[in-house]
Design a protein around this motif. Structure first.
Motif, PDB file in Angstrom:
ATOM      1  N   ALA A  46      -0.838  -2.773  10.859  1.00 47.59           N
ATOM      2  CA  ALA A  46      -0.377  -1.427  10.517  1.00 47.59           C
ATOM      3  C   ALA A  46       0.494  -0.850  11.635  1.00 47.59           C
ATOM      4  O   ALA A  46       1.567  -0.297  11.373  1.00 47.59           O
ATOM      5  CB  ALA A  46      -1.581  -0.520  10.252  1.00 47.59           C
ATOM      6  N   THR A  51       7.710  -6.766   6.495  1.00 45.95           N
ATOM      7  CA  THR A  51       7.966  -5.331   6.308  1.00 45.95           C
ATOM      8  C   THR A  51       9.177  -5.111   5.403  1.00 45.95           C
ATOM      9  O   THR A  51       9.132  -4.299   4.463  1.00 45.95           O
ATOM     10  CB  THR A  51       8.183  -4.652   7.671  1.00 45.95           C
ATOM     11  OG1 THR A  51       7.064  -4.944   8.518  1.00 45.95           O
ATOM     12  CG2 THR A  51       8.316  -3.143   7.522  1.00 45.95           C
ATOM     13  N   ALA A  72      -1.648   2.138   5.617  1.00 48.06           N
ATOM     14  CA  ALA A  72      -1.531   0.671   5.571  1.00 48.06           C
ATOM     15  C   ALA A  72      -2.906   0.024   5.698  1.00 48.06           C
ATOM     16  O   ALA A  72      -3.217  -0.950   5.004  1.00 48.06           O
ATOM     17  CB  ALA A  72      -0.602   0.185   6.679  1.00 48.06           C
ATOM     18  N   LEU A 110       4.391  -0.433   3.125  1.00 47.18           N
ATOM     19  CA  LEU A 110       2.986  -0.385   3.550  1.00 47.18           C
ATOM     20  C   LEU A 110       2.014  -0.600   2.395  1.00 47.18           C
ATOM     21  O   LEU A 110       0.813  -0.733   2.607  1.00 47.18           O
ATOM     22  CB  LEU A 110       2.715   0.939   4.265  1.00 47.18           C
ATOM     23  CG  LEU A 110       3.622   1.161   5.494  1.00 47.18           C
ATOM     24  CD1 LEU A 110       3.431   2.553   6.055  1.00 47.18           C
ATOM     25  CD2 LEU A 110       3.402   0.102   6.558  1.00 47.18           C
ATOM     26  N   ASN A 111       2.523  -0.670   1.178  1.00 47.14           N
ATOM     27  CA  ASN A 111       1.697  -1.093   0.046  1.00 47.14           C
ATOM     28  C   ASN A 111       1.580  -2.613   0.023  1.00 47.14           C
ATOM     29  O   ASN A 111       0.541  -3.157  -0.332  1.00 47.14           O
ATOM     30  CB  ASN A 111       2.328  -0.663  -1.291  1.00 47.14           C
ATOM     31  CG  ASN A 111       2.165   0.820  -1.580  1.00 47.14           C
ATOM     32  OD1 ASN A 111       1.320   1.486  -0.991  1.00 47.14           O
ATOM     33  ND2 ASN A 111       2.993   1.331  -2.480  1.00 47.14           N
ATOM     34  N   ASN A 136      -4.840   0.178   2.510  1.00 44.80           N
ATOM     35  CA  ASN A 136      -4.304  -0.764   1.520  1.00 44.80           C
ATOM     36  C   ASN A 136      -4.746  -2.200   1.775  1.00 44.80           C
ATOM     37  O   ASN A 136      -4.692  -3.035   0.869  1.00 44.80           O
ATOM     38  CB  ASN A 136      -2.776  -0.695   1.486  1.00 44.80           C
ATOM     39  CG  ASN A 136      -2.283   0.563   0.803  1.00 44.80           C
ATOM     40  OD1 ASN A 136      -3.000   1.149  -0.006  1.00 44.80           O
ATOM     41  ND2 ASN A 136      -1.071   0.985   1.123  1.00 44.80           N
TER      42      ASN A 136
END
Lengths: 213, 213
Positions: A198, B174, A112, A179-180, A115
């Motif tokens: 993250a 999320t 994360a 997490l992208n 990214n």
């Protein structure tokens, strides 16, 4: 000029050593790549011109051609750095002690964070449709080991009983997607630092959003 | 021609009624928008030409200008349809019986499915940087109620104790990210149908990836 005086000469010589030249070249490449990544992320690939990237670091376009190549080559180089950072995150997590579950969490947090950084954002923000077939194939070969690492942490965790028995492919897609996406919305000038984001997101994904009764 | 014979005439008249003309116009607009969405998704905004979109439905570019406007207007129209589908998903979930948690799950499944369909994919695949300031503002105003709905299901669920006590903003990011990402990778010609993917992903997000001991 005898060989015995050379070391002394080297330290005061106006001519750089091969190592100095190489370090200088790498520093210039890195500065150009970072400037390019920031502009690709802010404007998109098509709206970015190498003239503007060059101007943002006080050089001209031929300098970029010399160090990096054409616009697609620059983009692919930026994405390659991001993907290598993700590969390194997988390798670092693999080397950690603990359960597969702990290694997966460690990998996901770093995943994360990458990214949300400049080169990782290039990876996330570049749709496949923007790349030439050759560029796409190169990047796919860099992505494959990252997907494989994610999948293998999951399979090991399921085997050891620390990760839920879900379809590993679907679980990997779900975690990667969650997490992208920060690569899309994260702005360095607003909100929490990447490490906190993250950690919070991986905790949510690990525990699930259903309260445990 | 007296008023009394009009109903009979209407049913056999070669001239269409206002309703027929409106339905015809809507069907033409929809066909053009679907063709445009497919091409934007496959090629990206910059590489899509309205000439090619027009050719794919057997018309010419002026027909698209007539029904929809210029290329950005066409893209915004496609995204607007996707965002209205997401708004409708939120409204439908809100009207359901059960806990806020159940309504959230219902909303999330439909949210994922919309993102895998043509117009939802346009929403996911279009970076902010591709849009004019006016276009961006219009789309943001359509996105706001969707984000607000997601957030309110979460807050209600936390209050009723069915959803974990996480930061609602981070939880919403999320969940949205995980369920946006299929809009990137989903291909109709490969793998499970959207409804199955959506159900599997929402189950994973709800339960978390940590095995319960």
């Amino acid at each position: 000029m005898s060989a015995s005086v050379q070391p002394d000469l080297q330290s005061t010589s106006p001519f750089r050593t091969a190592e100095q030249r190489e370090a200088d070249r790498a520093a210039k490449r890195n500065a150009l790549l970072l400037a390019a990544a920031r502009m690709f992320n802010a404007r998109g690939f098509h709206a970015t011109s190498l003239d503007d990237v060059a101007a943002s670091v006080g050089v001209t376009k031929p300098t970029i051609y010399h160090y990096l190549g054409n616009k697609e080559q620059v983009l692919i180089e930026c994405m390659t750095i991001g993907l290598i950072q993700l590969q390194e995150a997988a390798a670092a997590a693999r080397a950690e002690p603990g359960t597969a579950m702990e290694r997966l969490c460690s990998f996901l947090r770093r995943y994360a964070e990458v990214n949300m950084a400049e080169f990782g954002q290039c990876v996330i923000r570049t749709g496949d449709e923007l790349l030439s077939p050759e560029g796409l194939e190169k990047l796919r070969s860099l992505k494959r080991p990252i997907d494989a690492a994610m999948r293998s942490f999951i399979v090991e965790g399921i085997e050891e009983g620390s990760i839920v028995s879900a379809d590993p492919k679907m679980l990997a897609f779900t975690l990667a997607g969650a997490l992208n996406w920060p690569g899309r919305w994260y702005r360095p000038d607003a909100g929490s630092p990447p490490s906190e984001i993250a950690t919070a997101m991986v905790d949510i994904l690990m525990q699930g959003f259903a309260a445990r009764r």
